[in-house]
Design a protein around this motif. Structure first.
Motif, mmCIF file in Angstrom:
data_model
loop_
_atom_site.group_PDB
_atom_site.id
_atom_site.type_symbol
_atom_site.label_atom_id
_atom_site.label_comp_id
_atom_site.label_asym_id
_atom_site.label_seq_id
_atom_site.Cartn_x
_atom_site.Cartn_y
_atom_site.Cartn_z
ATOM 1 N N CYS A 66 -6.734 -91.229 79.801
ATOM 2 C CA CYS A 66 -6.893 -91.236 81.362
ATOM 3 C C CYS A 66 -6.163 -90.599 82.130
ATOM 4 N N TYR A 68 -5.032 -91.492 85.009
ATOM 5 C CA TYR A 68 -4.492 -91.489 86.266
ATOM 6 C C TYR A 68 -3.019 -92.605 85.158
ATOM 7 N N ASP A 69 -2.437 -93.028 86.592
ATOM 8 C CA ASP A 69 -0.695 -93.408 85.614
ATOM 9 C C ASP A 69 -0.587 -94.771 86.671
ATOM 10 N N CYS A 70 -1.553 -95.845 86.260
ATOM 11 C CA CYS A 70 -1.004 -97.088 87.517
ATOM 12 C C CYS A 70 -0.633 -97.837 86.251
ATOM 13 N N TYR A 72 0.629 -101.161 85.840
ATOM 14 C CA TYR A 72 0.083 -102.315 84.505
ATOM 15 C C TYR A 72 -0.413 -102.179 83.436
ATOM 16 N N CYS A 73 -0.730 -100.822 83.290
ATOM 17 C CA CYS A 73 -2.020 -100.586 82.542
ATOM 18 C C CYS A 73 -1.547 -99.427 81.047
ATOM 19 N N ASN A 75 -3.467 -98.116 79.375
ATOM 20 C CA ASN A 75 -3.940 -96.726 79.497
ATOM 21 C C ASN A 75 -3.517 -95.960 79.997
ATOM 22 N N ARG A 76 -2.285 -96.196 80.765
ATOM 23 C CA ARG A 76 -2.113 -94.965 81.893
ATOM 24 C C ARG A 76 -1.257 -93.701 81.327
ATOM 25 N N GLY A 112 -11.259 -95.323 80.276
ATOM 26 C CA GLY A 112 -10.363 -95.196 80.811
ATOM 27 C C GLY A 112 -10.959 -93.559 82.292
ATOM 28 N N VAL A 113 -9.815 -93.318 83.034
ATOM 29 C CA VAL A 113 -10.887 -91.951 83.555
ATOM 30 C C VAL A 113 -10.504 -90.966 82.961
ATOM 31 N N LYS A 183 -5.184 -95.089 93.980
ATOM 32 C CA LYS A 183 -6.111 -95.787 94.051
ATOM 33 C C LYS A 183 -5.993 -96.393 95.371
#
Ligand code: SF4
Lengths: 423, 256
Positions: A66, A68-70, A72-73, A75-76, A112-113, A183
């Motif tokens: 992914c 992105y870097d959220c 709570y996830c 997969n960040r 994931g993106v 996001k």
């Protein structure tokens, strides 16, 4: 089968497991004889994991890479974990083979993106397309719309999927931006609105031309993470109720935040996920969808946080003593539904049976009504009206005492997610 | 004691009802004739199953109540409970005596009882939709052994036919020793002369399996483990929804 598939499956199922929605219901598509598979409107669970959750769909990510870097996830991008990606063919073949063995109802595919939202969305769509067109797979497919993907791709994907969803995850935009800097609400609500619109258009068209393509026939759903950000239950339930009413969502899922990182002070340091709260939210959601409750009756200005000790229906009853006791033999179905201890099924039994004569306590007991609880809130032939004079605080104490006795028998944390929904 | 003996079929039971009404003799027990142990105090009537008589009773129930209520009686019968004959008899007595449709009057004990048994049977049938696991054999048959608590084979054919139309399959009750066979056109009941199923593990002899079958079982088991969230461990709920008695026949649970 080579070991790589096994490895990929491990990584990509593991990465998908926090996405809570397992439901495969809502779509009813029969098999025309040439295809494999159908969907049934109630959905079927095929197994249950050790955490007690239902496995209905093969729930995997196409890739856990992914950009992105959220926070709570798992997969960040900043998280140091094993990464993997299925090819479109690998995943289609795995799905069809699980399906033919009756392991699953269908596929729940997210990702994931990778590279960019469009690239990812297109590959998700290709898996669905391959299953439908090459394998003639007629069973359930749930696709995630990737926030930021172009409307055209989302639209195409919806023609192959039974359900589409975009996860809101964090209930307010302000907190979303803190935890997921890439996001915003627009990137979530745009695809959501687009899906809603296309569902409506497709329904209209099909009224005119039976052959028009069906767009996401099982509707759309979303997920909210509970406890990663400071929103209260009132904010959460109001959001949910709005999503049901205005976005026409079929389901909102609540997922108690499972700590996936230690060293991030934007997130609370939880020892364990807030399971009881999550359970209470599901019960409240249930009241909204099946018990004809309005959101303000469950939470409001004075009462912003659900009671963790009591289920929301009981809690409502104790805050509204003036509407009780309810007369089992006379009250409308909607009122019968409000009695703690009476579920939808028993409410129906009651209204059916009382046509043939008055019901008494004995009848109720045999119908499976939890009298220990209901007795404070009803009148019927034998029960005197004496109960109605008992103070709510005393009823509360009595019921909690009963419950504690029960809890002693079970282990406190062996809490059933759905076990005591019908209360 | 008046004992009516029958052949343990549904038609047989309906014939019992017919004869009892005609003879105006009420049974004290309705017993499968092969299981009957005579006693000096008994008067026993052996009833020969007669499809036409059974049909008259069936149509009578339909006329008095509804199609759903007929199904309810049949489903209840499939429970195979020891005293199921008398339970159904009492219910039908009531059905025919009443001047209205009693089948939804749950104030009546025998109605509620029948309804509750039906719910159990239907639940078991639904559990087959959940827990049937096909194993692909080297002659391209998808084979699933089952061991349901009630005799639900008659209730599940349609579901699997609708779903798996383009594959040949067999679902086999290893306890009652019969099953369903779908040959891409119709579903038929079959009884296998012999089979190579390990009755306790539900496994088909490895030499008969298609080469990738075991791989898929391993993949499924590994998926099952990977999707679990350890922080939320809750074995009680798992057991409640997926009782242990099914585990033997589930690849995710019987592979150690
Ligand atoms: S975009 Fe999705 S997969 Fe990527 S880090 Fe955020 S939540 Fe996780």
């Amino acid at each position: 089968m080579n070991d790589t598939i096994l490895e990929k499956l491990n990584v990509l199922a593991n990465a998908a497991k926090y996405d809570v929605s397992c439901s495969s219901s809502g779509s009813s598509r029969s098999n025309n004889g040439k295809n494999i598979g159908n969907t049934v409107s109630c959905g079927i669970c095929h197994s249950f994991t050790e955490d007690g959750r239902c496995i209905s769909l093969l729930k995997v990510l196409l890739s856990n890479h992914c950009i992105y870097d959220c926070a709570y996830c798992v997969n960040r991008s900043s998280n140091d974990i094993a990464r993997a990606a299925f090819t479109v063919d690998e995943l289609a073949e795995l799905t069809i083979n699980f399906y033919r063995r009756n392991y699953i109802e269908g596929l729940f595919l997210s990702s994931g993106v990778m590279r960019n939202p469009d690239y990812t969305m297109e590959r998700l769509m290709n898996v669905a397309k391959k299953l439908r067109e090459v394998y003639r797979f007629n069973a359930y497919i749930h696709l995630k719309a990737i926030p930021g993907a172009s409307p055209d791709l989302v639209k195409q994907a919806g023609l192959y999927a039974d359900r589409m969803s975009v996860n809101i995850e964090i209930p307010t935009e302000q907190n979303l931006k803190i935890l997921a800097p890439d996001k915003d609400f627009a990137s979530v609500y745009q695809p959501m609105a687009l899906i809603k619109e296309n569902i409506i258009i497709s329904k209209e068209e099909r009224k005119k031309y039976r052959k028009s393509p069906v767009f996401s026939p099982a509707g759309q759903s979303t997920q909210l993470i509970i406890g990663a950000s400071p929103e209260n239950d009132r904010q959460i339930l109001q959001l949910a109720s709005g999503l049901y009413d205005f976005q026409k969502l079929k389901r909102v899922y609540y997922s108690g935040y499972v700590p996936v990182t230690l060293a991030d002070n934007r997130l609370p340091a939880l020892k364990q996920p807030p399971l009881i709260r999550e359970n209470r939210l599901y019960q409240a959601d249930w009241l909204l969808r099946f018990y004809e409750f309005k959101v303000d009756e469950i939470v409001n200005d004075e009462f912003q946080q659900l009671d963790l000790e009591l289920d929301p229906k009981l809690s409502y009853a104790l805050r509204n003593p003036h509407i009780f006791p309810i007369d089992i033999n006379k009250a409308d179905y909607e009122m019968i539904l409000r009695i703690p201890g009476v579920g939808v099924r028993s409410a129906k039994l009651i209204v059916h049976s009382r046509k043939f004569g008055r019901l008494n306590e004995n009848h109720l007991k045999k119908m499976g009504i939890v009298l220990k609880r209901a007795k404070y809130f009803i009148t019927c032939n034998q029960l005197t009206d004496g109960h109605k004079d008992i103070l709510p605080s005393i009823i509360r104490r009595n019921i909690l005492n009963e419950k504690n006795k029960l809890l002693k028998r079970f282990n406190e944390n062996q809490l059933s997610l759905f076990g005591d929904l019908v209360v | 004691m008046n004992i009516f003996l029958y052949d343990n079929t549904f038609e047989g039971l309906l014939t019992v009802v017919f004869e009892s009404f005609k003879l105006k003799i009420l049974p004290d027990a309705i017993v499968y004739k092969n299981k009957y142990q005579p006693s000096l105090l008994d008067i026993s009537f052996e009833i020969i199953t007669d499809v036409l008589k059974a049909e008259r009773v069936w149509n009578g129930i339909k006329a008095k109540t509804s199609k759903e209520a007929c199904d309810m009686v049949y489903h209840t019968f499939l429970s195979g409970m020891d005293n199921i004959g008398m339970i159904i008899f009492h219910y039908l007595q009531l059905t025919f005596a009443a001047n209205y449709n009693v089948s939804v009057n749950y104030r009546e004990e025998s109605v509620l009882l029948i309804k509750q048994i039906q719910q159990k049977v239907l639940k078991e049938a639904h559990r087959m939709f959940m827990f049937v696991r096909f194993q692909k054999t080297n002659n391209d048959i998808y084979f699933a052994p089952i061991q349901p608590k009630y005799d639900v084979i008659p209730l599940i054919g349609k579901h699997f036919k609708n779903r798996f139309r383009d594959q040949i399959w067999i679902i086999y009750d290893t306890e009652r020793d019969y099953g369903l066979y779908y040959d891409l056109k119709t579903v038929e009941e079959i009884k296998l002369e012999q089979h190579n199923i390990n009755k306790s593990s539900g496994k088909i002899d490895a030499s008969l399996l298609e080469e990738k079958e075991e791989c898929y079982q391993v993949l499924w088991k590994s998926y099952f483990d990977a999707i679990n969230i350890k922080e939320r461990k809750n074995l009680k709920v798992q057991m409640q929804f997926m009782p242990k008695r099914f585990w033997n026949y589930l690849p995710e649970k019987n592979n150690g």
